[in-house]
Design an enzyme around this catalytic site. Structure first.
Site, PDB file in Angstrom:
ATOM      1  N   HIS A  44      22.151   5.247-113.352  1.00 51.44           N
ATOM      2  CA  HIS A  44      21.089   6.188-113.016  1.00 51.44           C
ATOM      3  C   HIS A  44      20.027   6.259-114.108  1.00 51.44           C
ATOM      4  O   HIS A  44      18.845   6.448-113.816  1.00 51.44           O
ATOM      5  CB  HIS A  44      21.702   7.574-112.784  1.00 51.44           C
ATOM      6  CG  HIS A  44      20.775   8.540-112.125  1.00 51.44           C
ATOM      7  ND1 HIS A  44      20.430   8.457-110.792  1.00 51.44           N
ATOM      8  CD2 HIS A  44      20.111   9.614-112.614  1.00 51.44           C
ATOM      9  CE1 HIS A  44      19.604   9.440-110.494  1.00 51.44           C
ATOM     10  NE2 HIS A  44      19.389  10.153-111.575  1.00 51.44           N
ATOM     11  N   HIS A  90      17.834  12.276-104.890  1.00 49.76           N
ATOM     12  CA  HIS A  90      18.900  13.222-105.215  1.00 49.76           C
ATOM     13  C   HIS A  90      19.963  13.103-104.132  1.00 49.76           C
ATOM     14  O   HIS A  90      20.380  14.080-103.507  1.00 49.76           O
ATOM     15  CB  HIS A  90      18.359  14.650-105.333  1.00 49.76           C
ATOM     16  CG  HIS A  90      18.773  15.313-106.610  1.00 49.76           C
ATOM     17  ND1 HIS A  90      19.241  16.591-106.678  1.00 49.76           N
ATOM     18  CD2 HIS A  90      18.826  14.847-107.881  1.00 49.76           C
ATOM     19  CE1 HIS A  90      19.540  16.914-107.927  1.00 49.76           C
ATOM     20  NE2 HIS A  90      19.298  15.859-108.679  1.00 49.76           N
TER      21      HIS A  90
END
Length: 734
Positions: A44, A90
Site C-alpha cells: 500500500h 479505501h
C-alpha cells in the site's frame, strides 16, 4: 533475534527484505523499527509490485504544474488558478466496515487536496459491488454494504460542506468478496500559493496538528496489502474512525495558516500515519528528523511508541514550520479547537530519530526507506481464460427480440438512475454545481469569480478489462475523456485508481502490466497526462480476485461556464444525430451479460484519432452554439443512451438508425455520441470538415413515447423503471 521467521511473517516481511533492512541499518533492528519498515514497505505504501509498470506514464504537459509524487496532482486552469485533484482507494476497510471505511476514504482524499493549499470544491466516487439482485445471503450482504458505503460517503462529505457531484456505481459477481470504494476530490488554489510535503531547514520545528492519536487503524496499510481469507476475517480494529466535524476545523485552520508565510511544508497523515508523513516529508528534501513521541497528543492511556507511529487515526497533519514561527502556527490551530504540539525538529543527520521520554527508541536512515524499498519484477503470465473466451460472438446465442432485450437491459441496476445514492449526497453546497449527479455523463462546476467551468468524470468498464486488460484500460481513459468532452470541456489530465487482485499470481500481474500499458498508450495519444493516482492490489478473497478495474477520473476545462452542455434532450422538434461508426461489438457488453450470462468475446476496435475527432466535433459545435445536448454511447449501446436521454429530459424521441444487424442497437463500439442539433446545415458542414461519420437518426418529440427502430415504450412507464428500480432493489431488506 528469536523466532525471526514468525516475526517476519507477522509483519509481512520476507527474509530477503529483512536482509535488506540489515544492510540499511548496519545492525539488527528493534521491534519498533521492524514495524516501521513493515508499514513503509507494505504494498500500500511502497508500490513494490506496481512501481515497475507505473514508471513511464505520460505526466507532463504545458498545463501540468505537479505530477505524481506529491499529495495530489495539479493543473493550470487559467486566470492564475489551478485544480488540485486525486483519487484513492479505501477498498479493504469498506468491505470490513462499510460506513467508517467509506467515510474515512472521503476524509483521506480531502486531506490530500487541502494539504496542498487548495479548498476542496468537488467530490466524486467510483463504487463497485457484487450481485445485489438475488435473495441469498451474499446479495443481502452486498445490499447492506451499498447502504453502509453510501451513508458513510454522504455523511462525511455533507458535514465537510463539499459537494459530491458525480461518480459511477456498477455491479459484478467478482466483487462479492471485495467491493471497491474509490474516492476523488478536486480543489482550487492560486498557482502561486501551492504547498508541498517538505521538511527541510536544520532546526525548523516539526508540529503535529489535528485530532489526538488513538489506536484505531493500527496496521491499516499492512492490512490493505493482503488478501482476505478465513484466517483474517476479524480485521475491524484496523479500520479507522472518522470525525468530519474535526476535519472541517482542520480544513479551515490549514487554509487560514496558508495565508501566512509561517511554514516550509505540510503533509497529511494517511496510510501508516505519522510514519509515512514524517519519512515522506524528510525524504523529499534529503533531511533528517527528530521526533519525541511522548509529546504526540494521545486519545488513549498507556499507548506505546509503535502505536503512535502506526496509528491511522484520522484528521491529522504534520507541519514543518519556519523556526521562530511555531507559536504562530500553534495559535491558529488551537483557535480552531484542535490539538497542536511541537514534537520535533528537522536535522541534517539524514536519519529519523525517535525518542520516548528522552530515550532513543529508533534511528533509521530516511532516504533508504524509500529509495531501497523493494521493487519486484514479479512473474507474469497471460491468463489461460483469455484464449477460451475470445472467440465468443453474439451469433453463438439464440436471438432475442430487440423489445425484450431492451426491457431486460433497461431495468438492470447498472443502467437505472442511482438517485437513491446521489440524494444522500449534497451536490449543490457551495452553489457552484452546473451538472449534478443524475444529469448523465460528466459532472461540472463553475469556478467562482471567473467564467471557467471544470468538468470531471470517473469511468471504467470492468467487463472490458476482464476480456482485454490492455484495451479495457485504454477504453476507460477514452470513456472518461469522452464524457468530459460531451459537456463542452477540453479533457486535460487524469488521476487513476488501479484496482487489481493478488500480484503474487502471475496472471493478475500480467493483467496489471497490460492495464498500465493501455493507460500509457491512451494518455499519450489523447494528450491527457497522469498527474496523480493510487494502486490497490490484493483485492481477492479465498483465491477469487476481482476483474481488473483501473478507474480513471478525467478533468477538463471549459473557458465558458455558460456553454456547459447538458446530456439530456432540451427542445421539441430538434434533430438527433449519431456521431461515429457502429459495428457488431458485443465483447464484454451488457447485452451479452444480461441476456446470456457471459462476459466473453473480443473488445471493439480502439481508434484514438476517431476519439479525438469526436471530442473536437462536440467541443467546436458547442462553441458555435450548434448543439443543445450531447451524450456518449457506452453501456447498452444506442438504445439505452437514447432512453436515458428521454427519461432524464421527460421528452419523447423518435429514432431510426441504419444498422447492418438489428441487434447493433445495443452494440458497444467506441468513439460514438448522440447529439441534439439546432442547426443541421452548420453541424453537418463542421463534421465534414473534421472528417467524422455522422447520421441523422431522429427527432425530439412532445409525445409521451420512446421509439427506436423496433423498440417502443411509453415514456411514463420507462421513467418509473428508470427512477424507482434501484431504490426498490437496495431497500428490499430494510
Amino acid at each position: 533475534m528469536e523466532n525471526l521467521e514468525a516475526l517476519l511473517k507477522q509483519h509481512k516481511l520476507t527474509l530477503d527484505e529483512y536482509e535488506n533492512i540489515l544492510k540499511i541499518m548496519g545492525r539488527e533492528p528493534n521491534l519498533l523499527e521492524i514495524k516501521i519498515f513493515s508499514s513503509m514497505w507494505s504494498e500500500h505504501c511502497s508500490y513494490k509490485s506496481s512501481k515497475k509498470y507505473l514508471n513511464g506514464f505520460p505526466t507532463k504537459a504545458p498545463w501540468v504544474i505537479q505530477g505524481p509524487g506529491e499529495n495530489a496532482g495539479v493543473i493550470d486552469i487559467g486566470e492564475g488558478l489551478a485544480a488540485v485533484f486525486k483519487m484513492e482507494s479505501h477498498n479493504h476497510p469498506s468491505f470490513i466496515e462499510p460506513y467508517q471505511g467509506a467515510a474515512t476514504g472521503v476524509g483521506g482524499i480531502l486531506r490530500d487536496v487541502f494539504t496542498m493549499g487548495a479548498r476542496p470544491v468537488a467530490n466524486m466516487n467510483s463504487l463497485r459491488f457484487g450481485n445485489v439482485r438475488k435473495n441469498d445471503e451474499t446479495a443481502k450482504h452486498q445490499r447492506y454494504l451499498v447502504r453502509g458505503v453510501v451513508a458513510g460517503i454522504g455523511d462525511y462529505g455533507n458535514c465537510m460542506g463539499v459537494p459530491t457531484i458525480g461518480g459511477e456505481t456498477s455491479f459484478e459477481e467478482c466483487y462479492n468478496g471485495n467491493i471497491l470504494v474509490n474516492a476523488f476530490t478536486l480543489g482550487l488554489v492560486k498557482t502561486n500559493e501551492i504547498f508541498y510535503g517538505l521538511a527541510k531547514g536544520v532546526g525548523n520545528p516539526v508540529i503535529y496538528v489535528g485530532s489526538k492519536t488513538g489506536r484505531d487503524g493500527l496496521g491499516g496499510a499492512v492490512m490493505a496489502s493482503d488478501s482476505f481469507s478465513e484466517e483474517n476475517k476479524s480485521l475491524r480494529p484496523t479500520v479507522q474512525v472518522g470525525d468530519p466535524f474535526a476535519e472541517k476545523l482542520l480544513l479551515e485552520a490549514c487554509l487560514e495558516l496558508f495565508q501566512y508565510d509561517y511554514i516550509v511544508g505540510i503533509q497529511d497523515m494517511g496510510a501508516a500515519g505519522l510514519t509515512s508523513s514524517s519519512f515522506e516529508m524528510a525524504g523529499r528534501s534529503g533531511s533528517g528528523m527528530i521526533m519525541n513521541l511522548d509529546l504526540v497528543p494521545a486519545r488513549e492511556e498507556g499507548m506505546e511508541p509503535f502505536e503512535f507511529m502506526l496509528s491511522e487515526s484520522q484528521e491529522r497533519m504534520l507541519i514543518c514550520a519556519k523556526k521562530g514561527y511555531e507559536d504562530k502556527v500553534l495559535e491558529i490551530f488551537r483557535k480552531w479547537d484542535l490539538d497542536a504540539e511541537v514534537i520535533g525538529e528537522v536535522t541534517n543527520s539524514g536519519n529519523m530519530e525517535l525518542f520516548w521520554y528522552d530515550e532513543k527508541v529508533a534511528d533509521i536512515p530516511v532516504l533508504p526507506v524509500g529509495e531501497k524499498a523493494p521493487i519486484y519484477d514479479r512473474p507474469i503470465q497471460k491468463p489461460a481464460y483469455l484464449d477460451n473466451i475470445k472467440a465468443t460472438r453474439i451469433d453463438d446465442f439464440e436471438k432475442v427480440s430487440n423489445q425484450r432485450a431492451f426491457e431486460k437491459l433497461f431495468s438492470c441496476p447498472e443502467v437505472v438512475d442511482k438517485s437513491w445514492i446521489t440524494q444522500q449526497y449534497d451536490s449543490m453546497v457551495q452553489t457552484n454545481t452546473i451538472k449534478a449527479p443524475g444529469s448523465l455523463d460528466a459532472s461540472a462546476i463553475r469556478v467562482k469569480g471567473t467564467n471557467i467551468a471544470l468538468s470531471m468524470s470517473s469511468d471504467c468498464n470492468p467487463r472490458f478489462n476482464y476480456i482485454d486488460p490492455f484495451g479495457g484500460a485504454a477504453a476507460a481513459v477514452m470513456e472518461s475523456g469522452r464524457n468530459v468532452a460531451m459537456s463542452g470541456a477540453r479533457p486535460k489530465a487524469i488521476t487513476d485508481c488501479l484496482n487489481y487482485g493478488n500480484p503474487e499470481n502471475p496472471e493478475i500481474m500480467w493483467q496489471f502490466a497490460q492495464g498500465c500499458y493501455g493507460i500509457k498508450e491512451a494518455c499519450a495519444a489523447l494528450n491527457t497526462p497522469v498527474v496523480s493516482g493510487n494502486v490497490s492490489l490484493y483485492n481477492e478473497t479465498d483465491g477469487e480476485g476481482i476483474f481488473p478495474t483501473p478507474a480513471i477520473a478525467m478533468v477538463g476545462v471549459n473557458d465558458d461556464a455558460n456553454a456547459t452542455l447538458p446530456s439530456a434532450f432540451q427542445n421539441v422538434g430538434n434533430t438527433i444525430y449519431l456521431i461515429g461508426d457502429t459495428a457488431s461489438d458485443f465483447g464484454g457488453s451488457l447485452y451479452m451479460k444480461e441476456l446470456y450470462g457471459k462476459v466473453e468475446g473480443t473488445l471493439g476496435k480502439i481508434d484514438y484519432k476517431k476519439e479525438l475527432k469526436l471530442w473536437d466535433l462536440v467541443i467546436k459545435a458547442n462553441q458555435q452554439k450548434l448543439l443543445k445536448c450531447a451524450k456518449d454511447v457506452n453501456v447498452g449501446g444506442i438504445a439505452i443512451a437514447l432512453a436515458k436521454m428521454s427519461c432524464v429530459s421527460g421528452l419523447g424521441s423518435k429514432c431510426c438508425i441504419d444498422l447492418e444487424d438489428e441487434r447493433d442497437i445495443f452494440a458497444e463500439s467506441f468513439s460514438r455520441a448522440i447529439v441534439e442539433v439546432s442547426d443541421e446545415e452548420a453541424f453537418e458542414s463542421l463534421a465534414k470538415q473534421i472528417g467524422i461519420t455522422i447520421q441523422k437518426i431522429g427527432t425530439v418529440t412532445k409525445e409521451n413515447e420512446f421509439t427506436c427502430n423496433y423498440i417502443n415504450a411509453n415514456l411514463d412507464d420507462l421513467k418509473k423503471v428508470y427512477f424507482n428500480r434501484f431504490q426498490e432493489l437496495i431497500e428490499q431488506d430494510v
